[in-house]
Enzyme design. Sequence first.
Site, PDB file in Angstrom:
ATOM      1  N   LYS A   1       0.791  -1.220   0.000  1.00 32.96           N
ATOM      2  CA  LYS A   1       0.000   0.000   0.000  1.00 32.96           C
ATOM      3  C   LYS A   1       0.824   1.272   0.000  1.00 32.96           C
ATOM      4  CE  LYS A   1      -3.986  -1.821  -0.042  1.00 32.96           C
ATOM      5  NZ  LYS A   1      -4.962  -1.400  -1.038  1.00 32.96           N
TER       6      LYS A   1
HETATM    7  N1  PMP Z   1      -3.360  -8.027   1.779  1.00 30.61           N
HETATM    8  C1  PMP Z   1      -3.460  -7.130   2.754  1.00 30.61           C
HETATM    9  C2  PMP Z   1      -2.978  -7.497   4.128  1.00 30.61           C
HETATM   10  C3  PMP Z   1      -4.021  -5.872   2.510  1.00 30.61           C
HETATM   11  O1  PMP Z   1      -4.136  -4.965   3.512  1.00 30.61           O
HETATM   12  C4  PMP Z   1      -4.497  -5.576   1.201  1.00 30.61           C
HETATM   13  C5  PMP Z   1      -5.109  -4.244   0.911  1.00 30.61           C
HETATM   14  N2  PMP Z   1      -6.291  -4.002   1.640  1.00 30.61           N
HETATM   15  C6  PMP Z   1      -4.387  -6.540   0.202  1.00 30.61           C
HETATM   16  C7  PMP Z   1      -3.797  -7.751   0.525  1.00 30.61           C
HETATM   17  C8  PMP Z   1      -4.980  -6.351  -1.194  1.00 30.61           C
HETATM   18  O2  PMP Z   1      -4.458  -5.325  -1.975  1.00 30.61           O
HETATM   19  P1  PMP Z   1      -5.362  -4.486  -2.963  1.00 30.61           P
HETATM   20  O3  PMP Z   1      -6.065  -3.435  -2.162  1.00 30.61           O
HETATM   21  O4  PMP Z   1      -4.394  -3.886  -3.946  1.00 30.61           O
HETATM   22  O5  PMP Z   1      -6.354  -5.368  -3.624  1.00 30.61           O
END
Ligand code: PMP
Length: 330
Positions: free
Chosen positions: A47
Site C-alpha cells: 500500500k
Molecule cells: N493483503 C493485505 C494485508 C491488505 O491490507 C491488502 C489491501 N487491503 C491486500 C492484501 C490487497 O491489496 P489491494 O487493495 O491492492 O487489492
Amino acid sequence: MPRPLRSPSILDHVGGTPLVPLSRIAGDCPVPVLAKCEHMNPGGSVKDRLAVAIVDDAEERGLLAPGGTIVEATAGNTGMGLALVAAVRGYSLVCVLPEKMSADKRDALAMLGARVVVVPNAPLDDPRNFQQEARRLARERGWFLADQFRNPVNPRVHAETTGPEVLEQAEGRIGAFVAGVGTGGTLTGVGRFLKHRLPGVRVVLAEPAGSPLAGWVRDGAPGEDAPYQVEGIGSSQPPEVLDASVIDAVEVVGDDESFAMTRRLVLEEGLLVGGSSGTAVVAALRVARSGAVDAPVVAVLPDAWDRYRSKPWMRGWLPGDEDRGRGRGD
Ligand code: PMP
C-alpha cells in the site's frame, strides 16, 4: 496554495521490491513460484505505492497542500503508507478502521501520529461501514479523502510500477499472476499490464473462504458469506476499482491453510509476511501444480508479519511452556 516540498526522502524508496523464488516451498513444482516481496516496502506493505501516488496526484491537482488533513478508510496498511507520506510531507492523517483489524495495526498508526477511528464490522450499505464513515468525515470536515476503493490512481500505480517490475524481474516469462483483492488495485493494475504485454498470462484471484467476492467473480452473484480471519482481502461485493474482466480463475483458500502457509513462508523461506501472503501462495502453488501454465507463477506477498503478532493465529506459533522451558539458559 503553497507548493508542496518534495525533498529526497524514504518515499523515494517505495517499490522496487525483490522477486524471490520459493525454492523450498515450491521446489517440487513443475514451474517456479516467485514471490513479489511487497512487505519490504518502507511502511511494510504494497500500500505504500498507492499512498505516495494518491498524495502526489492530489498535490498536483491542488486538492492537498502542506498542513492539510488526509482521511482514509483502511484495513491498516494504506494507513501506514499514508502515515509515512504524512510524516514526510507535513499532513495530518485520520484513519477509519473496521473493528476486526488487529490491535498491532491500530497501535502502529496511532504511534505514527494518525488519529484512529474504529467502527463496527458493517457491510458496505450500512452507514457505520468504515468506507461510509470516512466519506462522511471528508464531506463534513472538508478533509481530503484518499479513496483507495474508487481512486483510479490505485490500479494505475500498479500498472505503472508493480507490473513492469515483475515482468522485468521474471525476465519476461510469467505463466500466471496470483493476488488477493482488497481494493483490487494490485490485481487490476498488474493484471491489465501483464495481459497487454503477455497475451497468454493467467490472472488468478486468491480468495479467503467465506468472502462473497469469489461468487461475484465466478457467477455474478454473491458467494458464501461467512466470517474469516485473514485480513485485507475479500469483499462483500466487487470494489469499484476492481476490473474483474482480467481474472481468469479464482482459488478459494481457508484460514487454516493460509496461516499454515504463512508460517512456512517465515520458517522455510525467511519471508516475514502476514496472513494474506499465505493465501496468495497457497493459490499460486495450486496453479503451478495444475499443469495449466508452462512459465513461472508470480504471487504477491502484500504485507509484513509485525502487524499480526497479537493475533491468536500467530501467537499459536510460540512454543508451549515445555518447549520454552527447554530453551531457557541455552
Ligand atoms: N493483503 C493485505 C494485508 C491488505 O491490507 C491488502 C489491501 N487491503 C491486500 C492484501 C490487497 O491489496 P489491494 O487493495 O491492492 O487489492
